[in-house]
Enzyme design. Structure first.
Site, PDB file in Angstrom:
ATOM      1  N   LYS A 155      35.844  24.472  38.940  1.00 17.75           N
ATOM      2  CA  LYS A 155      36.218  25.508  39.916  1.00 17.75           C
ATOM      3  C   LYS A 155      35.006  26.394  40.229  1.00 17.75           C
ATOM      4  CE  LYS A 155      38.855  28.403  42.338  1.00 17.75           C
ATOM      5  NZ  LYS A 155      38.272  29.698  42.385  1.00 17.75           N
ATOM      6  N   HIS A 188      32.856  24.484  42.549  1.00 21.95           N
ATOM      7  CA  HIS A 188      33.541  24.527  43.857  1.00 21.95           C
ATOM      8  C   HIS A 188      33.159  25.819  44.590  1.00 21.95           C
ATOM      9  CE1 HIS A 188      36.777  26.312  46.260  1.00 21.95           C
ATOM     10  NE2 HIS A 188      37.119  25.090  46.635  1.00 21.95           N
ATOM     11  N   ASN A 189      33.218  26.938  43.889  1.00 18.44           N
ATOM     12  CA  ASN A 189      32.895  28.215  44.528  1.00 18.44           C
ATOM     13  C   ASN A 189      31.421  28.286  44.920  1.00 18.44           C
ATOM     14  OD1 ASN A 189      35.537  28.747  43.810  1.00 18.44           O
ATOM     15  ND2 ASN A 189      35.133  30.852  43.224  1.00 18.44           N
ATOM     16  N   SER A 215      42.295  27.041  43.539  1.00 19.36           N
ATOM     17  CA  SER A 215      41.605  27.456  44.755  1.00 19.36           C
ATOM     18  C   SER A 215      42.545  27.441  45.949  1.00 19.36           C
ATOM     19  CB  SER A 215      40.426  26.531  45.041  1.00 19.36           C
ATOM     20  OG  SER A 215      39.830  26.894  46.266  1.00 19.36           O
ATOM     21  N   GLU A 248      31.067  26.443  48.000  1.00 14.97           N
ATOM     22  CA  GLU A 248      31.663  27.279  49.053  1.00 14.97           C
ATOM     23  C   GLU A 248      30.636  28.314  49.566  1.00 14.97           C
ATOM     24  OE1 GLU A 248      35.542  28.909  47.892  1.00 14.97           O
ATOM     25  OE2 GLU A 248      34.904  30.822  48.707  1.00 14.97           O
TER      26      GLU A 248
HETATM   27  P1  NAP Z   1      44.066  40.810  40.306  1.00 16.44           P
HETATM   28  O1  NAP Z   1      43.915  41.934  41.275  1.00 16.44           O
HETATM   29  O2  NAP Z   1      42.856  40.048  39.926  1.00 16.44           O
HETATM   30  O3  NAP Z   1      44.741  41.372  38.965  1.00 16.44           O
HETATM   31  C1  NAP Z   1      45.871  42.225  39.004  1.00 16.44           C
HETATM   32  C2  NAP Z   1      46.906  41.736  38.025  1.00 16.44           C
HETATM   33  O4  NAP Z   1      46.373  41.701  36.696  1.00 16.44           O
HETATM   34  C3  NAP Z   1      48.113  42.663  37.990  1.00 16.44           C
HETATM   35  O5  NAP Z   1      49.252  41.879  37.851  1.00 16.44           O
HETATM   36  C4  NAP Z   1      47.836  43.492  36.748  1.00 16.44           C
HETATM   37  O6  NAP Z   1      48.968  44.066  36.192  1.00 16.44           O
HETATM   38  C5  NAP Z   1      47.277  42.433  35.846  1.00 16.44           C
HETATM   39  N1  NAP Z   1      46.547  42.969  34.690  1.00 16.44           N
HETATM   40  C6  NAP Z   1      45.325  43.536  34.679  1.00 16.44           C
HETATM   41  N2  NAP Z   1      45.004  43.908  33.424  1.00 16.44           N
HETATM   42  C7  NAP Z   1      46.050  43.566  32.631  1.00 16.44           C
HETATM   43  C8  NAP Z   1      46.322  43.693  31.232  1.00 16.44           C
HETATM   44  N3  NAP Z   1      45.424  44.243  30.398  1.00 16.44           N
HETATM   45  N4  NAP Z   1      47.496  43.218  30.768  1.00 16.44           N
HETATM   46  C9  NAP Z   1      48.398  42.661  31.591  1.00 16.44           C
HETATM   47  N5  NAP Z   1      48.194  42.506  32.926  1.00 16.44           N
HETATM   48  C10 NAP Z   1      47.043  42.963  33.431  1.00 16.44           C
HETATM   49  O7  NAP Z   1      45.211  39.810  40.850  1.00 16.44           O
HETATM   50  P2  NAP Z   1      45.091  38.576  41.868  1.00 16.44           P
HETATM   51  O8  NAP Z   1      44.210  38.869  43.032  1.00 16.44           O
HETATM   52  O9  NAP Z   1      46.486  38.139  42.100  1.00 16.44           O
HETATM   53  O10 NAP Z   1      44.332  37.443  41.025  1.00 16.44           O
HETATM   54  C11 NAP Z   1      44.853  36.947  39.797  1.00 16.44           C
HETATM   55  C12 NAP Z   1      43.864  35.968  39.206  1.00 16.44           C
HETATM   56  O11 NAP Z   1      43.669  34.884  40.118  1.00 16.44           O
HETATM   57  C13 NAP Z   1      42.465  36.562  38.977  1.00 16.44           C
HETATM   58  O12 NAP Z   1      41.900  36.000  37.828  1.00 16.44           O
HETATM   59  C14 NAP Z   1      41.701  36.134  40.202  1.00 16.44           C
HETATM   60  O13 NAP Z   1      40.309  36.075  39.964  1.00 16.44           O
HETATM   61  C15 NAP Z   1      42.294  34.760  40.424  1.00 16.44           C
HETATM   62  N6  NAP Z   1      42.172  34.250  41.794  1.00 16.44           N
HETATM   63  C16 NAP Z   1      42.347  35.070  42.848  1.00 16.44           C
HETATM   64  C17 NAP Z   1      42.248  34.563  44.144  1.00 16.44           C
HETATM   65  C18 NAP Z   1      42.489  35.439  45.330  1.00 16.44           C
HETATM   66  O14 NAP Z   1      42.299  34.943  46.455  1.00 16.44           O
HETATM   67  N7  NAP Z   1      42.910  36.687  45.150  1.00 16.44           N
HETATM   68  C19 NAP Z   1      41.985  33.219  44.333  1.00 16.44           C
HETATM   69  C20 NAP Z   1      41.847  32.396  43.242  1.00 16.44           C
HETATM   70  C21 NAP Z   1      41.941  32.926  41.975  1.00 16.44           C
HETATM   71  P3  NAP Z   1      49.423  45.546  36.679  1.00 16.44           P
HETATM   72  O15 NAP Z   1      50.199  45.321  37.945  1.00 16.44           O
HETATM   73  O16 NAP Z   1      50.267  46.039  35.560  1.00 16.44           O
HETATM   74  O17 NAP Z   1      48.191  46.351  36.871  1.00 16.44           O
END
Ligand code: NAP
Length: 485
Positions: free
Chosen positions: A187, A190-191, A133, A194
């Site tokens: 987690k 937690h959400n 988080s 939130e």
């Molecule tokens: P995201 O937009 O959720 O995902 C994009 C990423 O996933 C890219 O690197 C993409 O690769 C990859 N991806 C998608 N499908 C794939 C596949 N089949 N094989 C390999 N790679 C694949 O990214 P994010 O916002 O950085 O979040 C990452 C994780 O952290 C998620 O689970 C999200 O829920 C979690 N999270 C996010 C936040 C936040 O504030 N954003 C906070 C806490 C947790 P390509 O570049 O090749 O498309």
């Protein structure tokens, strides 16, 4: 691309915002060499080009990525939750060996984490579901981390995660939550908390705005003042920032030009769905989720716009006293939201066989995460004073806190009803509190109704056994099972 001599001690898959920031955080810590990989190599190239100081081991295929990791290998997956995570796991599992560790740091549903752990563990590879988080800034500067998995994998992982986690009063915001899905479960809750916290703050703003006519900037000052006391928290702090913001295009307060339809990514709904399955009344969290749903139903809202509101015009007699009442009502309702969230953690731990230390969870939420707040020290103290505490709001500190605020709370909920200001989270939290403390509930009548139409039976207060009244007969009572049951 990887230098075959470079053995990274940890790797990150997924170079979108969360993964790249987490990789930079890891690389900035003494002793870490971080291998990075992304399905589309452009993201990796951009990151490595922009951050030469990180000394990343850049890789462009799964083979190269896995070959760059020192054994036992440790890889953190930060990709789109769901199918993306499953796809990456299957690539890693086919290349990893017994003793290697795969960490899913995405927002996985804990039931998926339990399934994945079951599928992977026979191979001898450790699978860790870690809730992370703090958003992108947290990933870079220090998140709150909630890992679930084997104790053995935590021996390797614990020191690495401790080195990148946020620090609260000298302690890293990470703990081994429990096995398999425990981390993602916590987690999720937690959400959910939130959601409730944000909705309660939004209701407090709405009450003050509609009740007193103060401007968003004036209310920002009130929130900033509240942030110096027992309500001190990240969410109160950023609320003041948002309310103070002026829209450059119109000169209006930004909050007045933002469309009033709240989005959601689903973790709040998971918290409530799971609470329904567990039979845990997380009413404040549920109302927060439903409040977002109601806001995002424009057709229904338009159709209801002309429905009648209160006939009278309600205004507080004393504006300052009203604002103070709202502050106290917010604190009391917030206590209920956390109490309900911890109730769900206890029920989940029982259901799924996790030994979750509630006080440690409160501690790791003190920094790095969105619900970070001064108040979490009080929760940690409550569980440390009484590890078997059945319901958080009954702990001495919280009981006294509610005792000191409840008259304000009742006045605010009544005022909201008179004024026609929707306060679903304030109101439901108060109803929950009164329900919890009631010596008798009308559930007795519900049992009578159930017995009448469905012969569902009831128990009595004065003797053991299960009973049924012959409603369509002579209305005598019969015992339907031996009293030993
Ligand atoms: P995201 O937009 O959720 O995902 C994009 C990423 O996933 C890219 O690197 C993409 O690769 C990859 N991806 C998608 N499908 C794939 C596949 N089949 N094989 C390999 N790679 C694949 O990214 P994010 O916002 O950085 O979040 C990452 C994780 O952290 C998620 O689970 C999200 O829920 C979690 N999270 C996010 C936040 C936040 O504030 N954003 C906070 C806490 C947790 P390509 O570049 O090749 O498309």
């Amino acid at each position: 691309m990887a230098d075959s001599r470079a053995a990274a001690n940890i790797g990150v898959v997924g170079m979108a915002v969360m993964g790249s920031n987490l990789a930079r955080n890891l690389a900035s810590r003494e002793g870490n060499t971080v291998a990075v990989f992304n399905r589309s190599p452009e993201r990796t190239r951009t990151l490595v080009g922009e951050h030469p100081e990180a000394g990343f081991v850049a890789t462009e295929s799964y083979d190269e990525f896995v070959a760059s990791l020192a054994k036992p290998r440790t890889a953190v997956i930060m990709v789109q939750a769901g199918k993306g995570t499953d796809a990456v796991i299957s690539e890693l599992v086919s290349r990893f060996e017994p003793g290697d560790i795969i960490v899913d740091g995405g927002n996985a549903n804990f039931l998926d984490t339990i399934r994945r752990e079951k599928e992977i563990s026979p191979s001898g590879i450790h699978f860790v579901g870690a809730g992370i988080s703090g958003g992108e800034e947290g990933a870079l500067k220090g998140p709150s981390i909630m890992p679930g998995g084997s104790a053995e994998s935590y021996e390797t992982l614990g020191p690495i995660l401790s080195s990148i986690a946020a620090i609260a009063e000298g302690e890293p915001c990470v703990t081994h939550v429990g096995t398999d899905g425990a981390g993602h479960f916590v987690k999720m809750v937690h959400n959910g908390i939130e959601y409730a916290d944000m909705q309660l703050i939004a209701e407090a703003y709405d009450l003050i705005r509609q009740g007193t006519g103060k401007s968003p900037a004036e209310i920002a000052d009130i929130f900033a003042e509240w942030n110096t006391g027992e309500l001190e928290s990240y969410l109160i702090e950023i609320t003041a920032e948002v309310l103070r913001q002026t829209d450059a295009a119109t000169g209006q307060p930004l909050v007045d030009v933002i469309l009033d339809q709240a989005g959601a990514k689903g973790t709040g709904a998971w918290t409530v769905q799971n609470a329904l399955d567990l039979g845990v009344p997380v009413s404040g969290i549920a109302e927060a989720v439903f409040a977002r749903s109601l806001s995002s139903r424009p057709a229904q809202r338009a159709a209801a716009r002309d429905l009648p509101g209160p006939s009278g015009d309600w205004r507080p007699d004393d504006e300052d006293a009203f604002v103070e009442d709202v502050r106290r009502a917010l604190y009391a309702s917030k206590i209920i939201a956390y109490s309900q969230g911890f109730d769900e953690i206890v029920a989940g731990a029982e259901q799924f066989g996790w030994e979750i230390k509630k006080g440690d969870i409160a501690k790791i939420w003190r920094a790095g995460c969105i619900i970070r707040a001064r108040f979490l020290n009080r929760i940690a103290d409550a569980y440390s004073d009484d590890p078997e505490l059945v319901v958080l709001v009954s702990a001495p500190y919280f009981r006294d806190a509610v005792a000191g605020t409840q008259d304000s709370w009742r006045r605010v909920v009544a005022a909201a009803a008179y004024a026609g200001i929707p306060t679903p989270a304030f109101s439901s939290s108060l109803a929950y509190y009164d329900g919890l403390r009631a010596p008798r509930l009308p559930a007795a009548l519900v049992q009578g109704q159930r017995d009448f139409f469905g012969a569902h039976t009831y128990k009595r207060v004065d003797k053991p056994g299960v009973f049924h009244t012959l409603w369509s007969g002579d209305r005598t009572e019969i015992e339907t099972s031996p009293s030993s049951h």
